[in-house]
Scaffold this motif. Structure first.
Motif, short mmCIF file in Angstrom:
data_model
loop_
_atom_site.label_atom_id
_atom_site.label_comp_id
_atom_site.label_asym_id
_atom_site.label_seq_id
_atom_site.Cartn_x
_atom_site.Cartn_y
_atom_site.Cartn_z
N ASP A 1 -20.01 -29.32 33.70
CA ASP A 1 -21.52 -28.95 33.40
C ASP A 1 -22.69 -30.19 32.76
OD1 ASP A 1 -22.10 -28.71 30.69
OD2 ASP A 1 -21.49 -26.57 30.51
N TRP A 2 -23.84 -29.90 33.31
CA TRP A 2 -24.75 -30.79 32.78
C TRP A 2 -25.08 -31.17 31.48
CZ3 TRP A 2 -26.65 -34.52 35.57
CH2 TRP A 2 -27.80 -35.43 34.78
N GLU A 3 -24.98 -30.04 30.79
CA GLU A 3 -25.27 -30.21 28.87
C GLU A 3 -24.60 -31.27 28.51
OE1 GLU A 3 -25.59 -27.50 25.51
OE2 GLU A 3 -24.77 -25.95 27.34
N PHE A 4 -22.87 -30.93 28.99
CA PHE A 4 -21.89 -31.90 28.26
C PHE A 4 -21.92 -33.45 29.27
CE2 PHE A 4 -16.87 -33.40 28.63
CZ PHE A 4 -17.31 -33.54 26.99
N PHE A 5 -21.97 -33.31 30.20
CA PHE A 5 -22.28 -34.73 30.75
C PHE A 5 -23.78 -35.46 29.87
CE2 PHE A 5 -24.28 -37.85 33.03
CZ PHE A 5 -23.10 -38.74 33.91
N GLN A 6 -24.66 -34.54 29.89
CA GLN A 6 -26.09 -35.19 28.94
C GLN A 6 -25.14 -35.63 27.02
OE1 GLN A 6 -27.51 -36.39 30.35
NE2 GLN A 6 -29.87 -35.54 30.87
N TRP A 7 -23.93 -34.85 26.75
CA TRP A 7 -24.01 -34.98 25.25
C TRP A 7 -22.90 -36.05 25.39
CZ3 TRP A 7 -19.57 -35.16 23.22
CH2 TRP A 7 -19.35 -35.46 21.12
N VAL A 8 -22.54 -36.42 25.96
CA VAL A 8 -21.56 -37.60 26.55
C VAL A 8 -22.11 -39.21 26.31
CG1 VAL A 8 -19.18 -38.93 27.44
CG2 VAL A 8 -18.90 -36.51 27.45
N ARG A 9 -23.32 -38.44 27.50
CA ARG A 9 -24.49 -40.03 27.51
C ARG A 9 -24.86 -40.17 27.03
NH1 ARG A 9 -29.33 -40.72 29.81
NH2 ARG A 9 -30.27 -39.23 29.44
N ASN A 10 -25.51 -39.47 25.39
CA ASN A 10 -26.19 -39.33 24.68
C ASN A 10 -25.64 -39.99 23.26
OD1 ASN A 10 -28.80 -39.33 26.13
ND2 ASN A 10 -28.29 -37.27 25.81
N PHE A 11 -24.04 -39.53 23.71
CA PHE A 11 -23.40 -40.05 22.10
C PHE A 11 -23.95 -41.11 21.41
CE2 PHE A 11 -19.32 -40.77 19.89
CZ PHE A 11 -19.32 -39.52 19.01
N ASN A 12 -23.64 -42.13 21.85
CA ASN A 12 -23.55 -43.81 21.62
C ASN A 12 -24.72 -43.24 20.88
OD1 ASN A 12 -20.89 -44.06 21.33
ND2 ASN A 12 -21.23 -45.14 23.42
N LYS A 13 -26.22 -42.37 21.40
CA LYS A 13 -27.24 -43.37 20.33
C LYS A 13 -28.07 -41.66 19.42
CE LYS A 13 -29.43 -43.80 24.92
NZ LYS A 13 -29.66 -43.25 26.55
N THR A 14 -26.71 -40.75 19.57
CA THR A 14 -27.11 -39.73 18.70
C THR A 14 -26.71 -39.43 17.84
OG1 THR A 14 -26.17 -38.22 19.80
CG2 THR A 14 -28.95 -38.88 20.40
N LYS A 15 -25.13 -39.29 18.13
CA LYS A 15 -23.95 -38.91 17.77
C LYS A 15 -23.60 -40.14 16.59
CE LYS A 15 -24.27 -35.05 18.60
NZ LYS A 15 -25.01 -33.51 18.20
N ALA A 16 -23.03 -41.17 17.27
CA ALA A 16 -22.41 -42.42 16.47
C ALA A 16 -23.35 -42.96 15.61
CB ALA A 16 -22.40 -43.53 17.83
N PRO A 17 -24.11 -42.94 14.86
CA PRO A 17 -25.05 -43.86 14.32
C PRO A 17 -24.78 -42.68 12.62
CG PRO A 17 -26.30 -43.71 15.96
CD PRO A 17 -25.42 -42.85 16.56
N VAL A 18 -24.92 -41.21 12.92
CA VAL A 18 -24.40 -40.18 12.20
C VAL A 18 -22.89 -40.86 11.13
CG1 VAL A 18 -24.39 -37.38 11.60
CG2 VAL A 18 -26.55 -38.05 13.08
#
Length: 173
Positions: A120-137
């Motif tokens: 779904d679009w929500e998961f696609f966006q989560w993966v798309r933004n992972f390196n910007k939002t999750k990886a630094p954390v």
């Protein structure tokens, strides 16, 4: 390597790696997606996820793949080895699309029962933004651990070399 936590973006191959390590090291594998998702994509309660994680990390040996922020700190604290699959966004997006096609109208072996593969679009966006939002954390969390083997793989070539070396050294023991 007796307690291994595998983290990374969706589509990075966490579950596949967990399965391969389980075979090489003869360790039990726990897929958090299979614990979290009940039939029909119904999530379990946060407290149930915490309790399930607690019972796993108390075991003598394990491999756990998945992120799940509510239990990540617990897993990382108990792990002796942490593997972070930190691949380029395009690699992970390709991974989730490939998985969607491969398991079309089927439930993956590492997923909860009767959770047919979807994208779904929500998961696609989560993966798309992972390196910007999750990886630094995640890097911030990892920087606080001493005395643990922390392995960060930026590409599958390096990961496959690691697995080949591990397989070689495990077969000589």
């Amino acid at each position: 390597m007796r307690k291994i936590a595998i983290i990374g973006s969706g589509g990075s191959g966490k579950s596949t790696l967990a399965g391969k390590l389980g075979i090489i090291l003869n360790l039990p594998v726990f897929h958090l997606d299979a614990i979290f998702w009940k039939p029909g994509w119904k999530p379990i309660e946060r407290e149930a996820l915490i309790k399930a994680n607690q019972s796993i990390v108390e075991k003598d040996a394990w491999i756990i793949d998945g992120n799940y922020g509510s239990t990540m700190d617990m897993r990382l604290q108990h792990a002796d080895t942490i593997i972070f699959l930190h691949y380029r966004t395009t690699v992970c997006l390709y991974g989730i699309v490939k998985r969607r096609i491969q398991f079309h109208n089927k439930t993956r072996p590492d997923m909860g029962e009767n959770c047919k593969e979807k994208l779904d679009w929500e998961f696609f966006q989560w993966v798309r933004n992972f390196n910007k939002t999750k990886a630094p954390v995640i890097y911030e969390k990892l920087s606080k651990f001493e005395g643990k083997d922390i392995l960060v793989f930026k590409n599958r070539k390096d990961l496959n070399l690691f697995l080949q070396n591990l397989k070689r050294s495990s077969s000589t023991n």
